[in-house]
Every structure is written in C-alpha cells, then in structure tokens.
Design a protein around this motif. Structure first.
Motif, PDB file in Angstrom:
ATOM      1  N   VAL A  57       1.949   5.946 -18.715  1.00  0.00           N
ATOM      2  CA  VAL A  57       2.534   4.624 -18.932  1.00  0.00           C
ATOM      3  C   VAL A  57       1.477   3.545 -18.700  1.00  0.00           C
ATOM      4  N   ASP A  58       1.823   2.327 -19.056  1.00  0.00           N
ATOM      5  CA  ASP A  58       0.887   1.211 -18.946  1.00  0.00           C
ATOM      6  C   ASP A  58       1.015   0.459 -17.624  1.00  0.00           C
ATOM      7  N   ALA A  59       2.151   0.577 -16.980  1.00  0.00           N
ATOM      8  CA  ALA A  59       2.381  -0.106 -15.708  1.00  0.00           C
ATOM      9  C   ALA A  59       3.493   0.619 -14.968  1.00  0.00           C
ATOM     10  N   VAL A  60       3.562   0.388 -13.679  1.00  0.00           N
ATOM     11  CA  VAL A  60       4.622   1.005 -12.884  1.00  0.00           C
ATOM     12  C   VAL A  60       5.341  -0.066 -12.079  1.00  0.00           C
ATOM     13  N   ILE A  61       6.618   0.187 -11.848  1.00  0.00           N
ATOM     14  CA  ILE A  61       7.381  -0.628 -10.905  1.00  0.00           C
ATOM     15  C   ILE A  61       7.558   0.206  -9.648  1.00  0.00           C
ATOM     16  N   ARG A  62       7.036  -0.306  -8.564  1.00  0.00           N
ATOM     17  CA  ARG A  62       7.201   0.334  -7.270  1.00  0.00           C
ATOM     18  C   ARG A  62       7.648  -0.750  -6.301  1.00  0.00           C
ATOM     19  N   GLY A  63       7.852  -0.407  -5.076  1.00  0.00           N
ATOM     20  CA  GLY A  63       8.298  -1.445  -4.158  1.00  0.00           C
ATOM     21  C   GLY A  63       8.705  -0.877  -2.826  1.00  0.00           C
ATOM     22  N   SER A  64       9.489  -1.644  -2.107  1.00  0.00           N
ATOM     23  CA  SER A  64       9.915  -1.245  -0.773  1.00  0.00           C
ATOM     24  C   SER A  64      11.320  -1.741  -0.507  1.00  0.00           C
ATOM     25  N   ALA A  65      11.953  -1.120   0.450  1.00  0.00           N
ATOM     26  CA  ALA A  65      13.285  -1.545   0.876  1.00  0.00           C
ATOM     27  C   ALA A  65      13.422  -1.285   2.369  1.00  0.00           C
ATOM     28  N   SER A  66      13.934  -2.244   3.080  1.00  0.00           N
ATOM     29  CA  SER A  66      14.257  -2.059   4.494  1.00  0.00           C
ATOM     30  C   SER A  66      15.774  -2.146   4.622  1.00  0.00           C
ATOM     31  N   LEU A  67      16.366  -1.130   5.200  1.00  0.00           N
ATOM     32  CA  LEU A  67      17.821  -1.023   5.227  1.00  0.00           C
ATOM     33  C   LEU A  67      18.329  -0.768   6.636  1.00  0.00           C
ATOM     34  N   ASN A  68      19.473  -1.367   6.965  1.00  0.00           N
ATOM     35  CA  ASN A  68      20.145  -1.008   8.212  1.00  0.00           C
ATOM     36  C   ASN A  68      21.498  -0.351   7.954  1.00  0.00           C
ATOM     37  N   VAL A  69      21.720  -0.007   6.670  1.00  0.00           N
ATOM     38  CA  VAL A  69      22.870   0.810   6.271  1.00  0.00           C
ATOM     39  C   VAL A  69      22.394   1.730   5.150  1.00  0.00           C
ATOM     40  N   ASP A  74      -2.335   5.649  -5.607  1.00  0.00           N
ATOM     41  CA  ASP A  74      -2.494   4.320  -6.191  1.00  0.00           C
ATOM     42  C   ASP A  74      -1.797   4.226  -7.551  1.00  0.00           C
ATOM     43  N   SER A  75      -1.503   3.011  -7.936  1.00  0.00           N
ATOM     44  CA  SER A  75      -0.733   2.758  -9.157  1.00  0.00           C
ATOM     45  C   SER A  75      -1.466   3.223 -10.405  1.00  0.00           C
ATOM     46  N   LYS A  76      -2.774   3.118 -10.405  1.00  0.00           N
ATOM     47  CA  LYS A  76      -3.554   3.562 -11.564  1.00  0.00           C
ATOM     48  C   LYS A  76      -3.395   5.060 -11.778  1.00  0.00           C
ATOM     49  N   LYS A  77      -3.433   5.831 -10.700  1.00  0.00           N
ATOM     50  CA  LYS A  77      -3.275   7.281 -10.785  1.00  0.00           C
ATOM     51  C   LYS A  77      -1.865   7.636 -11.241  1.00  0.00           C
ATOM     52  N   LEU A  78      -0.881   6.969 -10.689  1.00  0.00           N
ATOM     53  CA  LEU A  78       0.504   7.243 -11.087  1.00  0.00           C
ATOM     54  C   LEU A  78       0.714   6.922 -12.565  1.00  0.00           C
ATOM     55  N   ALA A  79       0.182   5.797 -13.019  1.00  0.00           N
ATOM     56  CA  ALA A  79       0.326   5.420 -14.425  1.00  0.00           C
ATOM     57  C   ALA A  79      -0.339   6.446 -15.337  1.00  0.00           C
ATOM     58  N   GLU A  80      -1.480   6.959 -14.900  1.00  0.00           N
ATOM     59  CA  GLU A  80      -2.192   7.972 -15.681  1.00  0.00           C
ATOM     60  C   GLU A  80      -1.376   9.256 -15.774  1.00  0.00           C
ATOM     61  N   GLU A 132       0.321 -12.570 -19.560  1.00  0.00           N
ATOM     62  CA  GLU A 132       0.313 -12.320 -21.002  1.00  0.00           C
ATOM     63  C   GLU A 132      -0.936 -11.547 -21.418  1.00  0.00           C
ATOM     64  N   GLN A 133      -2.076 -11.925 -20.886  1.00  0.00           N
ATOM     65  CA  GLN A 133      -3.327 -11.261 -21.230  1.00  0.00           C
ATOM     66  C   GLN A 133      -3.374  -9.844 -20.689  1.00  0.00           C
ATOM     67  N   LEU A 134      -2.965  -9.674 -19.424  1.00  0.00           N
ATOM     68  CA  LEU A 134      -3.038  -8.362 -18.775  1.00  0.00           C
ATOM     69  C   LEU A 134      -2.031  -7.371 -19.343  1.00  0.00           C
ATOM     70  N   SER A 135      -0.945  -7.864 -19.900  1.00  0.00           N
ATOM     71  CA  SER A 135       0.132  -6.973 -20.364  1.00  0.00           C
ATOM     72  C   SER A 135       0.250  -6.887 -21.872  1.00  0.00           C
ATOM     73  N   LYS A 136      -0.683  -7.483 -22.611  1.00  0.00           N
ATOM     74  CA  LYS A 136      -0.513  -7.584 -24.060  1.00  0.00           C
ATOM     75  C   LYS A 136      -0.479  -6.237 -24.769  1.00  0.00           C
ATOM     76  N   ASP A 146      -0.042  -3.340 -12.896  1.00  0.00           N
ATOM     77  CA  ASP A 146      -0.757  -2.904 -14.090  1.00  0.00           C
ATOM     78  C   ASP A 146      -1.429  -1.559 -13.842  1.00  0.00           C
ATOM     79  N   GLY A 147      -1.331  -0.673 -14.824  1.00  0.00           N
ATOM     80  CA  GLY A 147      -1.848   0.681 -14.657  1.00  0.00           C
ATOM     81  C   GLY A 147      -3.352   0.807 -14.812  1.00  0.00           C
ATOM     82  N   ILE A 148      -4.018  -0.220 -15.270  1.00  0.00           N
ATOM     83  CA  ILE A 148      -5.479  -0.171 -15.426  1.00  0.00           C
ATOM     84  C   ILE A 148      -6.173  -0.990 -14.339  1.00  0.00           C
ATOM     85  N   SER A 149      -5.823  -2.266 -14.266  1.00  0.00           N
ATOM     86  CA  SER A 149      -6.474  -3.145 -13.285  1.00  0.00           C
ATOM     87  C   SER A 149      -5.861  -3.035 -11.892  1.00  0.00           C
ATOM     88  N   GLU A 150      -4.632  -2.491 -11.819  1.00  0.00           N
ATOM     89  CA  GLU A 150      -3.858  -2.410 -10.576  1.00  0.00           C
ATOM     90  C   GLU A 150      -3.521  -3.784 -10.008  1.00  0.00           C
TER      91      GLU A 150
END
Length: 207
Positions: A123-135, A113-119, A30-34, A166-170
């Motif tokens: 935007v204020d934050a980014v959704i990134r992630g990973s996926a491992s697939l066998n199809v 890094d997420s801070k650079k991408l957000a800049e 709540e504090q980090l995303s307010k 978070d795009g500032i604190s990462e």
C-alpha cells in the motif's frame, strides 16, 4: 433547584466543548499523497487501565483484542466510504493475512516502522494509532447515564488517535484525535461509525 440544574447542564456542555477532538493535516499533503491509490489500517497500540487489577498477561491479551476490534471496524467503516475519496482501503482480512504471512503479530507490528508495513502490505500509506481505555469497548458500554455522571463523575472512557503515515517518506500526513465518552457510542462499531462521520469531514483524500 432550577438554577442548580442549569449550572449542572452548563458545566456538562462546557466539558464537551473543549478538547474533545483535534485534527492535523500536513501542509504538503497534496504533493506527498498525489500517487496514493491504496491505504491499509494496521493494529493500534492500546493501553488499558480498568478499575480492577490485571496481570500483565491479561492486560496484553485484552489490549490485543481491543486493537483487533478497532482495526476491523475502522477498516469496514472506511471501506464503506472509500468511493467518495478516490482511494482504495485494503480489506481487513487481506491486511491480517499479509501481516501473518510475513511473521508480524500484534506486538511486533507496534514496533515495525510504517515504511516496512506499507511495503509488506503493498500500500501507499497506513493508518495506525493508539487508544487509551478504561473500559472494554468491544464488550459494549452501558449507555445509561445522568447529568451527575457528566459533572461529578468522569464521562470519558478513553482517547483514540488516528495517524495517516506516508509509506515512503514516513511523514505524518494527517492525525485525528478524539476523546471517547458515553455519548460517542456504546460499542466499538458504533463508536467508530460516529467518529468517522465526524472525521470524514476532515479526511484529506478527495476525488
């Protein structure tokens, strides 16, 4: 025969009961995303292990294609639900355009890094992630399967992890991880839609 079928059914249900999804929420979310108003979905790091050999070039090509499909469908899915969260989701095409104009392609986005991408994306934050697939989920999955598939054969075709950063604190604000199987969805759109219906119950933003 009836008892053997019962055992197979119990084993199948047990395999779906454990380790299928997990969620993390930062205790100070709540504090980090307010001050958050806008978030963007950036490319996912995808690892592909098919049952036939691939050249490294082909593996990278397929990984980028699958990442693009996940990024696009996740953006669309979140945009459809953004009103209930009081947060704006940056349009997929806008994210792609801003990244391209900044000289960031799929490979370089994974090490930026997420801070650079957000800049870059404004935007204020980014959704990134990973996926491992066998199809290749972008090509669609054969939805026909039997209980034998669920017990003797592995029903899983991958794992996907979403990370809200978070795009500032990462700091990692939220993480959602899910095993993908043949009941999850038969293509990228259906998979993401079903996954986000479940994830939205734990999605941290709210009005």
């Amino acid at each position: 025969m009836k008892s053997s079928h019962t055992i197979i059914l119990l084993l199948a249900l047990t395999s779906f009961s454990f380790g299928q999804k997990s969620t993390f929420l930062h205790p100070n979310f709540e504090q980090l995303s307010k001050h958050h108003t806008t978030i963007a979905i950036v490319p996912f790091e995808v690892d592909i292990e098919l049952d036939h050999p691939l050249s490294e070039l082909k593996r990278r090509q397929l990984a980028e294609e699958e990442s693009l499909a996940i990024q696009r469908e996740l953006s669309y899915s979140l945009m459809e639900q953004q009103n209930q969260w009081g947060i704006r989701i940056q349009a997929f095409n806008q994210t792609r355009s801003l990244m391209k104009s900044s000289g960031i392609d799929y490979r370089s986005s994974l090490i930026t890094d997420s801070k650079k991408l957000a800049e870059i994306l404004g935007v204020d934050a980014v959704i990134r992630g990973s996926a491992s697939l066998n199809v290749l989920i972008s090509e669609g999955i054969n939805e026909q399967f039997s209980w034998i598939d669920l017990t003797i054969l592995s029903p899983d075709f991958g794992r996907i992890t979403l990370k809200l950063v978070d795009g500032i604190s990462e700091k990692l604000l939220w993480r959602y991880e899910k095993v993908m199987d043949r009941t999850t969805g038969k293509n990228t759109r259906e998979l993401i839609e079903k996954m986000m219906k479940q994830a939205s119950r734990n999605f941290p933003y709210s009005k």
